[in-house]
Scaffold this motif. Structure first.
Motif, PDB file in Angstrom:
ATOM      1  N   ASP A   4       0.837  -1.191   0.000  1.00  0.00           N
ATOM      2  CA  ASP A   4       0.000   0.000   0.000  1.00  0.00           C
ATOM      3  C   ASP A   4       0.871   1.240   0.000  1.00  0.00           C
ATOM      4  O   ASP A   4       1.797   1.366   0.796  1.00  0.00           O
ATOM      5  CB  ASP A   4      -0.902   0.018   1.241  1.00  0.00           C
ATOM      6  N   CYS A   5       0.554   2.165  -0.876  1.00  0.00           N
ATOM      7  CA  CYS A   5       1.349   3.389  -0.982  1.00  0.00           C
ATOM      8  C   CYS A   5       1.242   4.240   0.274  1.00  0.00           C
ATOM      9  O   CYS A   5       2.183   4.932   0.634  1.00  0.00           O
ATOM     10  CB  CYS A   5       0.900   4.206  -2.191  1.00  0.00           C
ATOM     11  N   ASP A   8       3.972   3.726   2.964  1.00  0.00           N
ATOM     12  CA  ASP A   8       5.335   4.200   2.711  1.00  0.00           C
ATOM     13  C   ASP A   8       5.507   5.584   3.333  1.00  0.00           C
ATOM     14  O   ASP A   8       4.797   6.523   2.977  1.00  0.00           O
ATOM     15  CB  ASP A   8       5.569   4.267   1.200  1.00  0.00           C
ATOM     16  N   ASN A  11       5.421   8.808   1.359  1.00  0.00           N
ATOM     17  CA  ASN A  11       4.150   9.305   0.832  1.00  0.00           C
ATOM     18  C   ASN A  11       3.301  10.006   1.886  1.00  0.00           C
ATOM     19  O   ASN A  11       2.224  10.502   1.573  1.00  0.00           O
ATOM     20  CB  ASN A  11       3.345   8.145   0.219  1.00  0.00           C
TER      21      ASN A  11
END
Length: 156
Positions: A4-5, A8, A11
């Protein structure tokens, strides 16, 4: 395998990442402050543990003994870095943050309640070892949160 972005750290919002930097900086500040900060009142600390002049004729020599409170804490911060880094690598940052700061806080309370020289010295030695985690965790955390071109500004 997909990730999942939003998990991170690169992000996350800039505001949240700077919030974490402030927390990490405060942790390092307090670890270093408690190690060396009380040296400005070393004569008062010496008087608390050994008695002050004119009752204590060896007051100057006792100041040297009191200096061990601060020098051993600083020494153990450096040695503690070598102890914590393998644990960070094996178990991750979060468990080491929690374990080291719980140990640090407990030792700070112990040091504050100590009434004997030996107890104070032991608490500060262990507290220094616990504080060593902050010295290695902060740069690692910043490298996780910021892109390479941003790290110099954050570290400054």
């Amino acid at each position: 395998m997909e990730t999942d972005c939003h998990l991170d750290p690169l992000n996350w919002s800039a505001r949240y990442r700077w919030y974490i930097v402030i927390l990490v900086s405060a942790a390092i500040f307090f670890c270093n402050f408690l190690a060396a900060g009380p040296t400005v009142v070393i004569t008062e600390v010496t008087a608390d543990f050994f008695g002050g002049p004119p009752d204590n004729v060896n007051f100057v020599g006792d100041i040297s003994k009191t200096a061990y409170f601060f020098t051993t804490t600083a020494l153990m911060q450096g040695i503690g870095s070598f102890l914590w880094m393998p644990l960070i690598t094996k178990y991750g940052r979060r468990p080491v943050y929690v374990a080291s700061f719980v140990l640090y806080t407990g030792c700070a309370a112990w040091a504050g309640a100590s009434t004997s020289y030996g107890s104070e010295l032991a608490s500060r030695i262990i507290m220094g070892a616990a504080a060593g985690a902050a010295e290695v965790l902060a740069p690692l955390t910043i490298s996780d949160l910021f892109f390479l071109h941003e790290r110099g500004t954050v570290m400054a």
